[in-house]
Write a protein that holds these residues in place. Sequence first.
Motif, short mmCIF file in Angstrom:
data_model
loop_
_atom_site.label_atom_id
_atom_site.label_comp_id
_atom_site.label_asym_id
_atom_site.label_seq_id
_atom_site.Cartn_x
_atom_site.Cartn_y
_atom_site.Cartn_z
N GLN A 17 11.67 18.00 -40.15
CA GLN A 17 12.96 18.17 -39.85
C GLN A 17 14.28 18.87 -40.89
O GLN A 17 14.71 19.89 -40.36
N THR A 50 7.21 23.71 -29.89
CA THR A 50 6.87 21.96 -29.79
C THR A 50 7.94 21.38 -30.48
O THR A 50 8.10 20.33 -29.80
N TYR A 53 11.42 21.01 -30.74
CA TYR A 53 11.51 20.28 -29.15
C TYR A 53 11.74 18.43 -29.10
O TYR A 53 12.58 17.62 -28.80
N ASN A 54 10.38 18.20 -30.55
CA ASN A 54 10.18 16.58 -30.51
C ASN A 54 11.98 16.64 -31.11
O ASN A 54 11.59 15.11 -31.66
N TYR A 55 12.13 17.42 -31.84
CA TYR A 55 13.40 16.89 -33.03
C TYR A 55 14.34 16.65 -32.38
O TYR A 55 15.63 16.06 -32.29
N PHE A 56 14.89 17.97 -32.13
CA PHE A 56 16.29 18.23 -31.17
C PHE A 56 16.30 18.59 -29.03
O PHE A 56 15.27 19.90 -29.46
N ALA A 57 16.14 18.44 -28.38
CA ALA A 57 16.48 18.33 -26.63
C ALA A 57 16.92 19.17 -26.87
O ALA A 57 16.32 20.81 -25.75
N ASP A 58 18.04 20.41 -27.36
CA ASP A 58 18.13 21.62 -26.72
C ASP A 58 19.16 22.25 -28.37
O ASP A 58 18.73 21.60 -29.92
N GLN A 61 22.23 20.19 -29.62
CA GLN A 61 22.08 19.31 -30.20
C GLN A 61 21.51 19.28 -31.32
O GLN A 61 22.00 18.76 -32.46
N SER A 122 29.37 16.09 -27.96
CA SER A 122 29.46 16.86 -28.41
C SER A 122 30.16 16.66 -29.85
O SER A 122 29.90 16.84 -31.36
#
Length: 208
Positions: A17, A50, A53-58, A61, A122
């Motif tokens: 992260q 990938t 995207y496991n940590y942040f959806a977009d 974010q 947000s």
Amino acid sequence: MPRIAAPTNAAQREQTQRKILNAFGELLFTHGLPGLTMTDVARTAGVGRTAVYNYFADLEQLLVAYALDETGKFVIELKSRLQGMENPVDRLAVYVRAQLEDLTRRHLPPGPAMRSVLSSESFAKLGVHVGELNKILMDILREGMEQRYIPEADIEGLVQLIHGSLTASASRRNTDTPDEEHIGAAVRFIQAGVGATFDADGRPLTLD
């Protein structure tokens, strides 16, 4: 067997992260926000798309997470610099200096730009740390008025004017290194703007 980069899964996740956040910050500095993609972040971080995207959806974010992380670190650093300082006019100088140095380093989009690219939900998340910064400045100004170093005035109005001046001042600069002359001038301008005065040796004077 694959090499383990961190002693635990939790440490590995935190390490990944951090790589992603650092990569995002680097890209903000070198390329800016427009056109930035999650693929760019993954490539710069040296991780799979990938994994990002496991940590942040977009990207939204990720931007919020980066802004909160950077602002949180700044608040801690600012409080440390203010600790032990008693004179509110000197504390105001430290606040202004720290803000300008931080605006030079972080390369976050200014508030209006952030509002334009973030959802209301947000953008509201960023208000937590912004509110904390406002409180620090309000407390400094209130102490200055109570101790009669600066004249009575609308504190909330002064906070808006000071932050507006800082943002405008920083946006006119195009440098990654804080300019001491520029920062010193901004400190004096804002101190004078709130009504602070000094003796011949540069020490703050009370209004009495």
